[in-house]
Every structure is written in C-alpha cells, then in structure tokens.
Design an enzyme around this catalytic site. Sequence first.
Site, PDB file in Angstrom:
ATOM      1  N   CYS A  37     -20.354 -18.294  -7.867  1.00  0.00           N
ATOM      2  CA  CYS A  37     -20.017 -18.748  -9.227  1.00  0.00           C
ATOM      3  C   CYS A  37     -18.917 -17.915  -9.882  1.00  0.00           C
ATOM      4  CB  CYS A  37     -21.264 -18.748 -10.107  1.00  0.00           C
ATOM      5  SG  CYS A  37     -21.863 -17.104 -10.559  1.00  0.00           S
ATOM      6  N   THR A  47       0.261   5.622  -1.505  1.00  0.00           N
ATOM      7  CA  THR A  47      -0.166   6.704  -0.599  1.00  0.00           C
ATOM      8  C   THR A  47      -0.004   8.071  -1.265  1.00  0.00           C
ATOM      9  OG1 THR A  47       2.001   6.661   0.496  1.00  0.00           O
ATOM     10  CG2 THR A  47       0.211   5.446   1.565  1.00  0.00           C
ATOM     11  N   ASP A  74      11.065   7.847   1.455  1.00  0.00           N
ATOM     12  CA  ASP A  74       9.861   7.973   0.646  1.00  0.00           C
ATOM     13  C   ASP A  74      10.029   7.263  -0.707  1.00  0.00           C
ATOM     14  OD1 ASP A  74       7.217   9.489   0.144  1.00  0.00           O
ATOM     15  OD2 ASP A  74       8.450  10.002  -1.598  1.00  0.00           O
ATOM     16  N   ILE A  75       9.009   6.515  -1.110  1.00  0.00           N
ATOM     17  CA  ILE A  75       9.086   5.721  -2.354  1.00  0.00           C
ATOM     18  C   ILE A  75       9.135   6.614  -3.591  1.00  0.00           C
ATOM     19  CG2 ILE A  75       7.785   4.119  -3.828  1.00  0.00           C
ATOM     20  CD1 ILE A  75       6.701   3.000  -1.021  1.00  0.00           C
ATOM     21  N   ASN A  81      10.995   1.185   2.086  1.00  0.00           N
ATOM     22  CA  ASN A  81       9.846   1.449   2.962  1.00  0.00           C
ATOM     23  C   ASN A  81      10.227   2.504   3.989  1.00  0.00           C
ATOM     24  OD1 ASN A  81       7.094   0.225   3.320  1.00  0.00           O
ATOM     25  ND2 ASN A  81       7.786   0.113   5.438  1.00  0.00           N
ATOM     26  N   HIS A 141      -4.053 -10.083  -3.706  1.00  0.00           N
ATOM     27  CA  HIS A 141      -5.234  -9.789  -2.882  1.00  0.00           C
ATOM     28  C   HIS A 141      -6.401  -9.260  -3.708  1.00  0.00           C
ATOM     29  CE1 HIS A 141      -2.415  -9.452   0.877  1.00  0.00           C
ATOM     30  NE2 HIS A 141      -2.631 -10.694   0.501  1.00  0.00           N
ATOM     31  N   CYS A 194     -26.787 -17.108  -9.459  1.00  0.00           N
ATOM     32  CA  CYS A 194     -26.798 -18.197  -8.456  1.00  0.00           C
ATOM     33  C   CYS A 194     -27.242 -17.733  -7.070  1.00  0.00           C
ATOM     34  CB  CYS A 194     -25.422 -18.854  -8.376  1.00  0.00           C
ATOM     35  SG  CYS A 194     -24.212 -17.893  -7.465  1.00  0.00           S
ATOM     36  N   ARG A 215      -1.602   0.298   7.911  1.00  0.00           N
ATOM     37  CA  ARG A 215      -1.081   0.255   9.272  1.00  0.00           C
ATOM     38  C   ARG A 215      -0.365   1.524   9.719  1.00  0.00           C
ATOM     39  NH1 ARG A 215      -1.220  -4.474   6.866  1.00  0.00           N
ATOM     40  NH2 ARG A 215      -2.438  -6.078   7.919  1.00  0.00           N
ATOM     41  N   ALA A 230       0.806  -1.218   0.000  1.00  0.00           N
ATOM     42  CA  ALA A 230       0.000   0.000   0.000  1.00  0.00           C
ATOM     43  C   ALA A 230       0.845   1.276   0.000  1.00  0.00           C
ATOM     44  CB  ALA A 230      -0.946  -0.015   1.194  1.00  0.00           C
TER      45      ALA A 230
HETATM   46  P1  OAD Z   1       0.799  -1.640   5.381  1.00  0.00           P
HETATM   47  O1  OAD Z   1      -0.082  -0.481   5.709  1.00  0.00           O
HETATM   48  O2  OAD Z   1       0.885  -2.735   6.365  1.00  0.00           O
HETATM   49  O3  OAD Z   1       2.275  -1.138   5.109  1.00  0.00           O
HETATM   50  C1  OAD Z   1       2.540  -0.063   4.243  1.00  0.00           C
HETATM   51  C2  OAD Z   1       3.945   0.422   4.511  1.00  0.00           C
HETATM   52  O4  OAD Z   1       4.249   1.444   3.566  1.00  0.00           O
HETATM   53  C3  OAD Z   1       4.113   1.009   5.900  1.00  0.00           C
HETATM   54  O5  OAD Z   1       5.171   0.347   6.562  1.00  0.00           O
HETATM   55  C4  OAD Z   1       4.453   2.496   5.649  1.00  0.00           C
HETATM   56  O6  OAD Z   1       5.463   2.986   6.523  1.00  0.00           O
HETATM   57  C5  OAD Z   1       4.965   2.471   4.228  1.00  0.00           C
HETATM   58  N1  OAD Z   1       4.723   3.708   3.465  1.00  0.00           N
HETATM   59  C6  OAD Z   1       3.551   4.382   3.314  1.00  0.00           C
HETATM   60  N2  OAD Z   1       3.684   5.425   2.476  1.00  0.00           N
HETATM   61  C7  OAD Z   1       4.996   5.439   2.085  1.00  0.00           C
HETATM   62  C8  OAD Z   1       5.772   6.270   1.224  1.00  0.00           C
HETATM   63  N3  OAD Z   1       5.241   7.313   0.567  1.00  0.00           N
HETATM   64  N4  OAD Z   1       7.087   5.982   1.084  1.00  0.00           N
HETATM   65  C9  OAD Z   1       7.657   4.924   1.735  1.00  0.00           C
HETATM   66  N5  OAD Z   1       6.954   4.093   2.544  1.00  0.00           N
HETATM   67  C10 OAD Z   1       5.647   4.342   2.715  1.00  0.00           C
HETATM   68  O7  OAD Z   1       0.326  -2.162   3.919  1.00  0.00           O
HETATM   69  P2  OAD Z   1       0.679  -3.560   3.206  1.00  0.00           P
HETATM   70  O8  OAD Z   1       1.983  -4.091   3.644  1.00  0.00           O
HETATM   71  O9  OAD Z   1       0.433  -3.371   1.763  1.00  0.00           O
HETATM   72  O10 OAD Z   1      -4.512  -7.220   2.758  1.00  0.00           O
HETATM   73  O11 OAD Z   1      -0.471  -4.468   3.800  1.00  0.00           O
HETATM   74  C11 OAD Z   1      -0.518  -5.824   3.471  1.00  0.00           C
HETATM   75  C12 OAD Z   1      -1.938  -6.304   3.454  1.00  0.00           C
HETATM   76  O12 OAD Z   1      -2.581  -5.984   4.696  1.00  0.00           O
HETATM   77  C13 OAD Z   1      -2.823  -5.605   2.447  1.00  0.00           C
HETATM   78  O13 OAD Z   1      -2.686  -6.143   1.143  1.00  0.00           O
HETATM   79  C14 OAD Z   1      -4.191  -5.844   2.977  1.00  0.00           C
HETATM   80  C15 OAD Z   1      -3.945  -5.551   4.437  1.00  0.00           C
HETATM   81  O14 OAD Z   1      -4.776  -6.213   5.323  1.00  0.00           O
HETATM   82  C16 OAD Z   1      -5.787  -7.639   2.797  1.00  0.00           C
HETATM   83  O15 OAD Z   1      -6.713  -6.866   2.964  1.00  0.00           O
HETATM   84  C17 OAD Z   1      -5.959  -9.121   2.619  1.00  0.00           C
HETATM   85 ZN    ZN Z   2     -23.112 -16.376  -8.782  1.00  0.00          ZN
END
Ligand code: OAD
Ligand code: ZN
Length: 246
Positions: free
Chosen positions: A130, A26, A235-236, A218, A119, A155, A34, A22
């Site tokens: 279905c 952002t 920052d990404i 990250n 995901h 369905c 998180r 994610a």
């Molecule tokens: P998280 O929210 O857990 O982690 C996102 C990370 O990106 C965090 O550690 C932030 O510090 C970092 N971050 C945010 N903006 C940034 C930026 N501009 N530059 C650098 N770093 C940045 O999100 P995910 O790891 O994607 O799944 O979460 C994994 C899964 O948890 C998701 O796919 C979702 C969620 O529950 C499901 O819903 C099944």
């Molecule tokens: Zn259906």
Amino acid sequence: SGVERLGDMIAEARAIVPFTGAGISTECGIPDFRSPGGIWTRNRPIPFDEFVASPEARNESWRRRFAMEEVFAAAKPGRGHRALASLYRAGKVPAVITQNIDNLHQASGFASEHVVELHGNTTYARCIGCGQAYPLDWVRRRFDDDGAAPNCTACDEPVKTATISFGQMMPDDEMQRATALSQSCDLFMAIGSSLVVWPAAGFPLMAKRAGARLVIINREPTEQDDIADLVIHHDIGETLGPFVGN
Ligand code: OAD
Ligand code: ZN
C-alpha cells in the site's frame, strides 16, 4: 585543463542538470557499488522478486541495512554535493537527478522536490503493498522484538527500505521528471556513476541527443565517455571543490 574548461562550461550554461551516482558520496564514507570494496563486490544484490517471495531474503536485506546504519547516519554532504547546492542556490541548477539513496543532496540544501531519486531513498521504509511509509526505527524495533522483518500494520504486505531493487518497477513520476529535466537543460553533468545501470544510464544520452553539452566526471572510464563533450577522470571532491560557494 579539464577543470578550467568545466568552469567555462558552467559559466556559459543557463540550466545545468547534474546526474549523480555513488561516486559523489564515497568521500562521505559511503561505499560505491562496483569499485574494489564496493557493495556488489561484497554482497550479491537481492532481486525484488526474491525479497517478495522469501522471508529469509527479507531478513537478510534488513540485516544488511542495519549493518550500514552508522555509516548512513554519520554521513555529511561532501564537496561534490556542496558545489551542486551552491549552483542550485545561484539559480543555475533547477534540480538534481540522482541514483543515490543516501539523502545527501537534500542534506546539502536542495529542496526535496528538486531531488529526483530514481532509485529511491534508504533513510525510511515503505510497505510494498500500500506504500505506507515507516521510520527505520520502527522496523528496527519490530525486527528486534520478533526476530524477523515486519509486515505492514495496514495491509500485511512486507515493509522494505524505500529503495528500488533490481527487478522492481522504476518510479513513474521520477522517470518523467528526469526525462523533462534531461531534455530541457543545456549542460548535463554525469558525476560519479559507472553508467552501466539502465534505465538510469539513459539520461545522459537523452540529454546529449536533445542538444545539451555532456560532461562526465568519474575516476574510472564510463560506458559513455565517447559521447561526452568533456571527460574528467579525477576525484570528484577535488574537481568540484572550487565550485563550493555560499
Ligand atoms: P558504481 O559503483 O557503479 O560507480 C561509481 C563510480 O564512481 C565508479 O566508476 C568509481 O570509479 C567512481 N568513483 C568513486 N569514488 C569516486 C571519487 N571520489 N571521485 C571520482 N569518481 C569516483 O555506482 P553507480 O553508477 O551509482 O542501483 O551505480 C548505479 C546503480 O547500481 C546504483 O544506483 C545501484 C547499483 O546497483 C540499484 O541498487 C538499483
Ligand atoms: Zn501496506
């Protein structure tokens, strides 16, 4: 510096597999999960079995999705997406593995068969029985007309965004493609993920074990910083901006 080292590693690599979370979206206005203000700091996840069992959970899930629609509809690829798309066009990136559901890798120029969506995708809906696909507009109209989340016209099972919820089976084909990509690349880049959600978080480790170099980009430390060859806590958009090409 970290960015120079990253440039060298990208130049030396033959097959780069990016793995995104994610944090890459952002800067496009989509909150992560998180960080402070993230989705899971505001709402508790609705597990799959609850979605299946409870009409109220389904209504709540769709209300949340509709509340986000303007954000998703307005989002454009960021510098991170565009840098990866440049490397893809240059033939350095065979495909991207993503945990994101926002469709922004496709929007940045990746062919959809080269985006492995672990995901799922929130820009359309599917019947959980279905598998019939539905446009969100259709769900919206039915929700507004009936005051409740619709079921499949074929369905009669519930219709859900085409995403994977906690407790829901991972998609087989995506898991297999992500495995093959992780085991065949020579550079694996985990970008914008806290790496806490499994089985997705297993892919950086799998790539490292299969002999790839591992880069983590990250803002915050992640669960797997200690096994990475290069960690960039920055920052990404700023880190990958220099790699946005034609
Ligand atoms: P998280 O929210 O857990 O982690 C996102 C990370 O990106 C965090 O550690 C932030 O510090 C970092 N971050 C945010 N903006 C940034 C930026 N501009 N530059 C650098 N770093 C940045 O999100 P995910 O790891 O994607 O799944 O979460 C994994 C899964 O948890 C998701 O796919 C979702 C969620 O529950 C499901 O819903 C099944
Ligand atoms: Zn259906």
